[in-house]
Scaffold this motif. Structure first.
Motif, short mmCIF file in Angstrom:
data_model
loop_
_atom_site.label_atom_id
_atom_site.label_comp_id
_atom_site.label_asym_id
_atom_site.label_seq_id
_atom_site.Cartn_x
_atom_site.Cartn_y
_atom_site.Cartn_z
N ASP A 245 0.22 10.53 5.26
CA ASP A 245 -0.14 9.35 6.03
C ASP A 245 0.96 9.13 7.06
O ASP A 245 2.14 9.03 6.70
CB ASP A 245 -0.28 8.13 5.11
N THR B 48 3.16 6.10 6.29
CA THR B 48 3.86 6.00 5.01
C THR B 48 5.33 6.33 5.14
O THR B 48 6.20 5.62 4.62
CB THR B 48 3.21 6.93 3.97
N ARG C 22 0.83 -1.21 0.00
CA ARG C 22 0.00 0.00 0.00
C ARG C 22 0.86 1.26 0.00
O ARG C 22 0.54 2.25 -0.67
CB ARG C 22 -0.92 -0.02 1.22
N THR C 23 1.98 1.20 0.72
CA THR C 23 2.89 2.35 0.76
C THR C 23 3.51 2.59 -0.61
O THR C 23 3.61 3.75 -1.06
CB THR C 23 4.00 2.10 1.80
N HIS D 24 -1.05 17.09 -1.45
CA HIS D 24 -0.40 15.99 -0.74
C HIS D 24 -1.28 15.51 0.40
O HIS D 24 -1.77 16.32 1.21
CB HIS D 24 0.95 16.45 -0.18
N ARG D 25 -1.54 14.20 0.47
CA ARG D 25 -2.35 13.61 1.53
C ARG D 25 -1.43 12.81 2.45
O ARG D 25 -1.13 11.65 2.18
CB ARG D 25 -3.43 12.71 0.94
N ASP E 278 1.56 6.90 -6.65
CA ASP E 278 0.47 7.82 -7.02
C ASP E 278 0.89 9.27 -6.79
O ASP E 278 0.60 10.16 -7.62
CB ASP E 278 -0.79 7.50 -6.21
N GLU E 279 1.59 9.52 -5.69
CA GLU E 279 2.04 10.88 -5.42
C GLU E 279 3.03 11.35 -6.48
O GLU E 279 2.97 12.50 -6.94
CB GLU E 279 2.69 10.94 -4.02
N LYS F 81 2.24 1.87 -3.47
CA LYS F 81 1.19 2.41 -4.34
C LYS F 81 0.95 3.88 -4.04
O LYS F 81 0.82 4.71 -4.97
CB LYS F 81 -0.10 1.62 -4.16
N ASN F 82 0.90 4.24 -2.76
CA ASN F 82 0.68 5.64 -2.40
C ASN F 82 1.82 6.53 -2.90
O ASN F 82 1.58 7.62 -3.43
CB ASN F 82 0.53 5.76 -0.89
N LEU F 83 3.05 6.08 -2.73
CA LEU F 83 4.19 6.88 -3.18
C LEU F 83 4.21 7.00 -4.70
O LEU F 83 4.56 8.05 -5.25
CB LEU F 83 5.49 6.25 -2.67
#
Length: 248
Positions: A103, A106, A78-79, A100-101, A85-86, A81-83
């Motif tokens: 977490d 993260t 998940r981390t 920027h969201r 996407d950012e 994927k989040n990075l």
């Protein structure tokens, strides 16, 4: 039927995830070890067993090493994927401001994962426009006067070369003298090469002499063996004649 039904463990809360990361951080050198030998696998197994015991002591829930390990791997996915996407949103074409969201987990997971979390940086395959600000450089008065003097000297040297008469010069006279250090180095290299060549010539000569002496030695040993064989044959013949004479 209901007695045999497996009890489902409760879902991980955000507090459980934060606690799991904290415990993993204590054993990061073993869990995130990239080696795949038997010793490393055994260290990872023991680390997850200890994490399971400490997790149970603080939450009161026994989830098991396998369950905790799978949860940690899912959090890492998940981390990533989040990075990713950012990064994609940051370099996206079309303008606008990137939102920027953050977490709280993260950053901690990215630190544990290292470069595998973000991958290698690519500074050319991007639509982002990167600008670099650099202040102009100024010369002080001493540097300016020095520069002007150097330019004047260069101009005078150029004019002198233009007025010089080069008709009496030839390529041999224009050729610069060889560097003394370079010439010495070449001489030493040539001497070393000559010494090596002489050594191998003498070594070949010694090898030829050894071969000649070995050949002569083999010939002498062969003659000696033939002579011994002849003496033995004569001895046998002599003894045979003596026996025949006694019989007569």
């Amino acid at each position: 039927m209901d007695d045999k039904k497996r009890n489902r463990l409760p879902n991980f809360t955000s507090g459980d995830e934060s606690l799991l990361i904290t415990l993993v951080e204590r054993y990061a050198n073993k869990i995130e070890n990239k080696r795949s030998d038997a010793v490393s696998w055994e260290e990872k197994r023991k680390a997850w067993e200890e994490i399971d015991l400490k997790f149970e002591s603080q939450t009161g829930i026994r989830r098991g090493p396998k369950n905790l390990r799978e949860k940690y791997e899912n959090m890492k996915k998940r981390t990533r994927k989040n990075l990713a996407d950012e990064k994609r949103e940051l370099y996206k074409t079309g303008g606008g401001q990137f939102q920027h969201r953050p977490d709280k987990n993260t950053g901690r997971l990215a630190t544990l994962m290292g470069q595998s979390a973000t991958g290698l940086e690519n500074y050319v395959d991007s639509d982002a426009i990167v600008t670099y600000e650099q202040e102009p450089e100024y010369l002080d008065e001493s540097m300016q006067s020095c520069t002007v003097e150097h330019l004047d000297a260069a101009s005078e040297a150029k004019e002198h070369d233009a007025r010089a008469d080069w008709s009496s010069w030839n390529p041999t006279l224009l050729r610069s003298k060889p560097n003394e250090k370079l010439a010495t180095k070449r001489e030493k290299k040539k001497e070393t090469s000559d010494a090596h060549q002489i050594f191998w010539m003498e070594e070949n000569q010694r090898a030829a002499e050894r071969h000649t002496w070995a050949k002569k030695k083999n010939e002498l040993e062969l003659k000696e063996a033939e002579m011994k064989l002849e003496i033995l044959r004569l001895d046998v013949q002599l003894k045979t004649n003596k026996i025949k004479n006694k019989i007569k």
